[in-house]
Design an enzyme around this catalytic site. Structure first.
Site, short mmCIF file in Angstrom:
data_model
loop_
_atom_site.label_atom_id
_atom_site.label_comp_id
_atom_site.label_asym_id
_atom_site.label_seq_id
_atom_site.Cartn_x
_atom_site.Cartn_y
_atom_site.Cartn_z
N ASP A 1 0.87 -1.16 0.00
CA ASP A 1 0.00 0.00 0.00
C ASP A 1 0.92 1.23 0.00
OD1 ASP A 1 -3.18 0.62 1.68
OD2 ASP A 1 -2.07 1.79 0.20
C1 GLC Z 1 -4.23 4.46 -0.04
C2 GLC Z 1 -5.14 3.31 0.31
C3 GLC Z 1 -5.25 2.27 -0.77
C4 GLC Z 1 -5.06 2.93 -2.14
C5 GLC Z 1 -3.62 3.42 -2.19
C6 GLC Z 1 -3.29 4.11 -3.52
O1 GLC Z 1 -3.53 4.87 1.11
O2 GLC Z 1 -4.90 2.63 1.52
O3 GLC Z 1 -6.54 1.65 -0.64
O4 GLC Z 1 -5.30 1.98 -3.16
O5 GLC Z 1 -3.32 4.30 -1.11
O6 GLC Z 1 -4.02 5.30 -3.62
#
Ligand code: GLC
Length: 708
Positions: A261
């Site tokens: 993430d």
């Molecule tokens: C965010 C979220 C995730 C998302 C990623 C990219 O912090 O936790 O769900 O896909 O970053 O934006």
């Protein structure tokens, strides 16, 4: 493209680069002008930046083409970039938030949302979406319940799979989007509902509940898995060997790409586990993390770690091959600009067919919580529409990333267009937002519609709450209208269960979630009776904060509450609250009176290899046609481990004309009777089972059968 031959040609720098994902900013900037800022802070140079493998977020075909072109000019082996982004419930045409989609109890709504998303996002140059979010959730304090499909592992699994199929099934024109299921794993179990907080659950709970959504998404063919911010068993998921190898690869059989993430590999340092970025890089690759999103542990340290023999190049090669394989599957080596199409982009965004689909889906997601007959407003002459969202256009909710907001209609406009006589249509949070002239209009109106709930900024990531009650101002406004003795219809716009007990005197309560681009049209059609509400709650609505977490498939206890009206002293109960929720999971009313009757089973004794057929009749006593969902709950009264009092295992939504009766059938197989043990294996128990079917969780027909 022979990716093995390609790998042989790649330098260590080029291999490491494939594991990095950055925002397009880094490729669109004039790097030489970067005196400070992230490129300097992150110690990035042109060679590293133009070796990365994928891009986080792109907003148009023009930008994708610009970035890809600029990248390929500098890429020695011309390995194309992969473009990924968050298309969670629509790209430009926005559908209901996932929690609202789950309320439809019709996975086709999720499939259609994904299908349309794939059409719009792929022509804008996106190749993979970070969706479905398949986290099982039981705590409405957590802001991200809005992105989930709720508390039932069976409902969640069906919706996650349908979404993957909707994204990935090639469409005639070639539109498709690879699905990256998230957040692996058990992110929804954050303690106290605080986002990013510790998760501390057993392997039994992980395998038997929290893995269900990812498991079904992977079964449906998801190409990516994103690791979660939280720890599992004290180890950050992003560097957790047990999760990424034993569970994801060995137990679930996933062969695709794993991605962190946002900066979650870097955050293993803040978790107090990785010593520094170098240690984070070593641990990430060793655990099986392929792509690092939005931090640079890999870009900065992996090459040296491999060169020094601290990390095996074979591990790096495995990760690179998985990424190259995905790019080859997407056809990027043949056409690095696959999908991006300026002409189609101009034609497809907010296409009338897409908007019509969003409206059709939205109409299935509304949940009628209460109605004393005031709805539908068929003969109502005059209305007053008040509350914070009365004239709002922003109805798309969190993660409506690129969605158009100003094109949305407000409910006031939709009701006026439908010919309603609005004496007043005015947004306001509390009683003071309205003056004496307004209150005169309110007094004159036959029905007052209060459009209450939470702003999109109060729902979603990093939006946890310690109190899920309605804002005091909104309750004060509701109380004022009740004092005036007006007929009140409460509409709720929200991304989580709320505490609704204070609204007990309302004549009707309609749950509308965040319904997307056609929210107002769907709500107006429902208020006026063109749409017969058919949604059900995908999450339990508690009476009070103290009951949380409260969910339908809780385990038995040694001292179960026998009678909620007369609780025994030493029984599982509260001194200050009933045990039952305000609205149970799967609660939802209709404008029609549906009845379930005549449950029959094909047999009452079966061996593990046999099937059990069940049929129940559903009658629509009218006055109007509508949809109803038959729910099937299983109770396993004696097993190796304590099993839920009852849990939803199947459901089927049917349409019936007024006066029509339909026989709805289900087949029970051994798979429906199994559950996971803490080691990830499946188990089942011969013996007696109770099955309950019906249209409401509080009105179920019961039967027993024995598995020999
Ligand atoms: C965010 C979220 C995730 C998302 C990623 C990219 O912090 O936790 O769900 O896909 O970053 O934006």
């Amino acid at each position: 493209m022979n990716i093995h031959e390609l790998l042989k040609q790649m330098t260590l720098t080029e291999k490491v680069g494939q594991l990095a994902q950055l925002s397009p900013f880094f490729l669109l900037q004039e790097l030489e002008k970067e005196a400070a800022g992230p490129i300097r802070e992150l110690d990035l140079n042109e060679q590293k930046i133009f070796s990365i493998g994928s891009i986080l977020g792109i907003g148009s075909a023009e930008d994708m083409i610009k970035v890809q072109t600029r990248y390929l000019e500098k890429s020695r082996l011309r390995i194309p970039l992969l473009f990924m982004g968050d298309i969670i419930h629509g790209y430009k045409t926005i559908f209901p938030v996932p929690l609202g989609l789950a309320a439809s109890f019709n996975p086709e709504c999720a499939r259609e949302t994904a299908r349309v998303s794939a059409r719009e996002a792929s022509v804008a140059g996106l190749h993979m979406t970070f969706s479905p979010m398949a986290d099982l959730v039981r705590d409405p304090r957590w802001g991200r319940v809005v992105e989930s499909f709720g508390e039932s592992k069976h409902l969640l699994g069906a919706f996650a799979a349908a979404m993957v199929e909707g994204y990935q099934t090639p469409q005639p024109e070639g539109y498709r989007l690879s699905a990256c299921v998230k957040h692996f794993a058990a992110y929804g179990a954050a303690e106290a509902g605080m986002d990013y907080n510790t998760v501390d659950i057993s392997r039994l709970s992980l395998h038997n509940h929290y893995l269900a959504g990812y498991r079904e998404a992977i079964r449906a063919g998801a190409k990516g898995v994103m690791t979660a911010f939280n720890v599992f068993e004290g180890l950050p998921c992003t560097i957790n060997d047990y999760l990424l190898k034993d569970v994801l690869r060995d137990n679930l059989g996933f062969t695709g790409v794993t991605i962190s993430d946002y900066a979650s590999l870097f955050e293993t340092i803040s978790h107090g586990v990785a010593l520094d970025l170098k240690d984070a890089a070593r641990r990430g690759l060793s655990a099986g993390l392929d792509i690092e999103m939005a931090s640079v542990a890999y870009l900065t340290h992996l090459e040296k770690l491999v060169a020094a023999g601290e990390v095996s190049e074979a591990l790096l090669d495995d990760a690179v091959l998985r990424i190259l394989r995905l790019k080859a599957e997407l056809g990027l080596f043949d056409n690095p600009f696959r999908g991006a199409d300026l002409a189609r982009q101009a034609k497809l965004m907010l296409h009338p067919d897409h908007l019509a689909s969003a409206e059709t889906v939205a109409k299935e997601c509304l949940v009628l919580l209460e109605n004393n007959g005031v709805l539908p407003l068929v003969n109502t002459t005059t209305l007053a529409l008040i509350g914070p969202f009365a004239t709002a256009k922003r109805t798309s909710g969190p993660w409506s990333w690129h969605g158009y907001r100003d094109e949305n209609t407000s409910l006031a406009e939709a009701l006026a267009r439908a010919g309603c006589h609005l004496l007043l249509a005015k947004s306001g949070e509390g009683p003071e937002a309205y003056d004496e002239a307004d209150y005169r209009q309110i007094r004159d109106a036959e029905v007052v519609i209060l459009y209450l709930g939470e702003a999109a900024t109060r729902s979603g990531e990093a939006r946890s709450l310690t109190d899920i009650g309605l804002p005091h101002e909104q309750l004060a406004l509701y109380g004022k209208i009740r004092e005036l003795g007006k007929k009140t219809v409460v509409l709720l716009q929200n991304g989580r269960p709320l505490l609704l007990a204070p609204l007990a005197q309302a004549d009707a309560i309609l749950e509308t979630w965040f319904l997307g681009s056609r929210a107002a049209e769907a709500i107006a059609a429902t208020l006026l009776g063109e749409n017969n509400p058919s949604g059900k709650l995908p999450m339990t609505f508690p009476r009070n904060m103290g009951q949380i977490p409260i969910y339908h498939d809780r385990l038995r206890t040694g001292r179960p509450l026998k009678n909620e009206d007369r609780p025994g002293e030493f029984e599982a109960k509260y001194l200050d609250s009933r045990n039952s929720p305000l609205y149970p999971f799967a609660h939802g009313k209709s404008y029609s009176r549906f009845e379930s009757h005549d449950l029959s089973l094909s047999k009452h004794r079966l061996t593990s290899g046999e099937l059990l057929e069940m049929t129940i009749n559903i009658t629509n006593h009218g006055p109007r046609s509508g949809m109803a969902t038959v729910l099937v709950y299983l109770s396993d009264p004696q097993a190796k481990i304590s099993r839920p009092v009852q849990e939803l295992i199947k459901f089927k939504k049917v349409h019936l004309e007024a006066g029509e009766t339909q026989a709805v059938s289900f087949t029970i197989t051994l798979a429906d009777l199994t559950y996971h043990l803490g080691d990830g294996t499946l188990s089942y128990d011969p013996g007696k089972f109770t099955i309950r079917l019906g249209l409401s969780p509080t009105d179920l027909k019961e039967a027993e059968f024995t598995l020999l």
